[in-house]
Scaffold this active site. Structure first.
Site, mmCIF file in Angstrom:
data_model
loop_
_atom_site.group_PDB
_atom_site.id
_atom_site.type_symbol
_atom_site.label_atom_id
_atom_site.label_comp_id
_atom_site.label_asym_id
_atom_site.label_seq_id
_atom_site.Cartn_x
_atom_site.Cartn_y
_atom_site.Cartn_z
ATOM 1 N N ARG A 138 -8.911 1.346 9.991
ATOM 2 C CA ARG A 138 -8.462 -0.253 10.415
ATOM 3 C C ARG A 138 -9.834 -0.913 10.827
ATOM 4 O O ARG A 138 -9.376 -2.722 11.403
ATOM 5 C CB ARG A 138 -7.143 -0.161 10.426
ATOM 6 N N ARG A 186 11.722 -5.515 4.155
ATOM 7 C CA ARG A 186 11.038 -4.413 3.635
ATOM 8 C C ARG A 186 12.072 -3.550 4.827
ATOM 9 O O ARG A 186 13.278 -4.357 5.835
ATOM 10 C CB ARG A 186 10.096 -3.797 4.679
ATOM 11 N N LYS A 203 0.876 -0.785 0.179
ATOM 12 C CA LYS A 203 0.080 0.178 0.206
ATOM 13 C C LYS A 203 0.939 0.833 0.237
ATOM 14 O O LYS A 203 0.457 1.860 -0.790
ATOM 15 C CB LYS A 203 -0.614 -0.246 0.869
ATOM 16 N N ARG A 246 0.200 -8.210 14.130
ATOM 17 C CA ARG A 246 -0.036 -7.685 13.334
ATOM 18 C C ARG A 246 -1.030 -8.271 12.101
ATOM 19 O O ARG A 246 -1.943 -7.849 12.122
ATOM 20 C CB ARG A 246 0.862 -6.624 12.265
ATOM 21 N N ARG A 253 12.121 -1.782 10.200
ATOM 22 C CA ARG A 253 11.405 -1.205 11.538
ATOM 23 C C ARG A 253 11.100 -1.944 12.888
ATOM 24 O O ARG A 253 10.897 -3.783 12.142
ATOM 25 C CB ARG A 253 10.099 -0.820 10.857
HETATM 26 P P1 ADP Z 1 1.511 -1.721 8.039
HETATM 27 O O1 ADP Z 1 1.446 -0.914 6.615
HETATM 28 O O2 ADP Z 1 3.399 -2.717 7.461
HETATM 29 O O3 ADP Z 1 0.539 -2.257 7.699
HETATM 30 P P2 ADP Z 1 1.437 0.188 9.216
HETATM 31 O O4 ADP Z 1 2.871 1.856 9.417
HETATM 32 O O5 ADP Z 1 0.298 1.496 7.954
HETATM 33 O O6 ADP Z 1 1.895 -0.824 8.882
HETATM 34 O O7 ADP Z 1 1.308 0.067 11.189
HETATM 35 C C1 ADP Z 1 2.135 0.423 12.135
HETATM 36 C C2 ADP Z 1 1.716 -0.115 12.914
HETATM 37 O O8 ADP Z 1 0.960 1.514 12.948
HETATM 38 C C3 ADP Z 1 0.308 -0.867 13.303
HETATM 39 O O9 ADP Z 1 0.649 -2.117 14.018
HETATM 40 C C4 ADP Z 1 -0.903 -0.210 14.359
HETATM 41 O O10 ADP Z 1 -0.468 -0.157 15.751
HETATM 42 C C5 ADP Z 1 -0.812 1.559 14.288
HETATM 43 N N1 ADP Z 1 -1.689 1.895 13.071
HETATM 44 C C6 ADP Z 1 -1.582 2.786 11.705
HETATM 45 N N2 ADP Z 1 -2.776 2.605 11.526
HETATM 46 C C7 ADP Z 1 -3.239 2.318 11.996
HETATM 47 C C8 ADP Z 1 -4.645 2.602 12.526
HETATM 48 N N3 ADP Z 1 -5.394 2.694 11.174
HETATM 49 N N4 ADP Z 1 -5.663 2.103 13.260
HETATM 50 C C9 ADP Z 1 -4.475 1.095 14.324
HETATM 51 N N5 ADP Z 1 -3.723 1.648 15.119
HETATM 52 C C10 ADP Z 1 -2.914 1.589 13.325
HETATM 53 P P1 ADP Z 2 2.328 -1.646 3.074
HETATM 54 O O1 ADP Z 2 2.807 -0.768 3.091
HETATM 55 O O2 ADP Z 2 1.033 -2.446 2.407
HETATM 56 O O3 ADP Z 2 3.050 -2.352 4.501
HETATM 57 P P2 ADP Z 2 4.660 -1.480 1.691
HETATM 58 O O4 ADP Z 2 4.886 -0.371 0.998
HETATM 59 O O5 ADP Z 2 5.980 -1.005 2.880
HETATM 60 O O6 ADP Z 2 3.425 -1.886 2.838
HETATM 61 O O7 ADP Z 2 5.709 -3.000 1.391
HETATM 62 C C1 ADP Z 2 6.140 -4.298 2.472
HETATM 63 C C2 ADP Z 2 7.262 -4.488 1.348
HETATM 64 O O8 ADP Z 2 7.042 -5.149 0.280
HETATM 65 C C3 ADP Z 2 8.496 -3.643 0.809
HETATM 66 O O9 ADP Z 2 9.408 -4.204 0.840
HETATM 67 C C4 ADP Z 2 8.345 -3.031 -0.507
HETATM 68 O O10 ADP Z 2 9.798 -2.700 -0.846
HETATM 69 C C5 ADP Z 2 7.615 -4.709 -1.076
HETATM 70 N N1 ADP Z 2 6.765 -4.614 -1.964
HETATM 71 C C6 ADP Z 2 5.873 -3.762 -2.501
HETATM 72 N N2 ADP Z 2 5.215 -4.074 -3.955
HETATM 73 C C7 ADP Z 2 6.171 -5.604 -4.144
HETATM 74 C C8 ADP Z 2 5.851 -5.995 -5.124
HETATM 75 N N3 ADP Z 2 4.949 -5.782 -6.259
HETATM 76 N N4 ADP Z 2 6.227 -7.182 -5.420
HETATM 77 C C9 ADP Z 2 6.973 -7.178 -4.907
HETATM 78 N N5 ADP Z 2 8.200 -6.828 -3.432
HETATM 79 C C10 ADP Z 2 6.386 -5.664 -3.363
#
Ligand code: ADP
Ligand code: ADP
Length: 226
Positions: A98, A137, A23, A181, A170
């Protein structure tokens, strides 16, 4: 148009999908092309935590353990954010909502504002890909660019291609926190797929395959006439 919106009416777009679906990567690639602000609630919490703000203090234990930050905290933060001038043309919400209460509160907020009914893009990814994407990542300390040691590595290991910034992992991308998560996602966030499908605003995108191909699919959905 200097703002990149092409004069299009303001809009709200939600990127929905499990942790690691891509995303953030796609939001960085596409939001600006439509003149939309990119709002990542995870990035906002990490920023608050790094500055030790009161909000960062409130969020810390949830973020570190892989739980969700309480709805009222998230909602206050997002409400403030979407009132900023750069959200005038609209925004891409990455990682929000979420939970069902977050989705309902957002619907209420959007009802009386110019952005209209949100377009929800659901990122469909095979579950065995998620662990690889999350454990691999790495993020740039300077500009936040996202890499993956397995699939999207930087040219120089540990350094950002854009600005040479140091890449970091991270703390919540460790396997035991990832498990929590993913389980929070299943319990609290996945039900939103049905919620938005019922509201008629969900578009599913195949988020497997190379990043550029996924970007093409996301752009195609976002460019559809409303
Ligand atoms: P990822 O993209 O890997 O899913 P995020 O960066 O979006 O992780 O979120 C990291 C953490 O921040 C989550 O595990 C949660 O603890 C918190 N968080 C982010 N967005 C929300 C939300 N909309 N509601 C509750 N917690 C959130
Ligand atoms: P989210 O915000 O949904 O948690 P991220 O955009 O941070 O996801 O991506 C999670 C991991 O997957 C990162 O290491 C990113 O470089 C990798 N990634 C994203 N898109 C792709 C793809 N199409 N194929 C393989 N790896 C990807």
């Amino acid at each position: 148009m200097p703002d990149g919106s092409g004069g299009a009416p303001p809009r709200a777009v939600i990127f929905l999908g499990p942790p690691g679906a891509g995303k953030g990567t796609q939001a960085k690639a596409v939001a600006g092309r439509f003149g939309l602000a990119h709002i990542s609630t995870g990035d906002m919490f990490r920023d608050h935590m790094s500055r030790n703000t009161p909000l960062g203090e409130q969020a810390k234990k949830f973020v570190q353990s892989g739980g969700l930050v309480p709805d009222e905290v998230v909602l206050g933060m997002v409400g403030d954010r979407i009132s900023q001038p750069d959200c005038k043309n609209g925004f891409v919400l990455d990682g929000f909502p979420r939970t069902k209460p977050q989705a309902e509160a957002l619907a209420e907020t959007l009802r009386n504002r110019p952005w209209g009914k949100p377009l929800v893009i659901y990122f469909a990814v095979d579950s065995d890909q998620l662990l690889r994407r999350l454990t691999g990542r790495r993020t740039c300390k300077v500009g936040g660019e996202i890499y993956n040691v397995y699939d999207c590595p930087p040219k120089v290991p540990g350094r950002c291609d854009n600005d040479g910034g140091e890449l970091f992992q991270r703390p919540d991308d460790r396997e035991e926190v990832i498990r929590e998560r993913l389980s929070q996602y299943e319990a609290q966030t996945r039900p939103l797929v049905d919620y938005y499908q019922g509201a008629g605003s969900l578009a599913e995108v195949n988020a497997m395959g190379p990043q550029a191909e996924v970007t093409g699919r996301v752009l195609e959905v976002m460019a559809r006439p409303r």
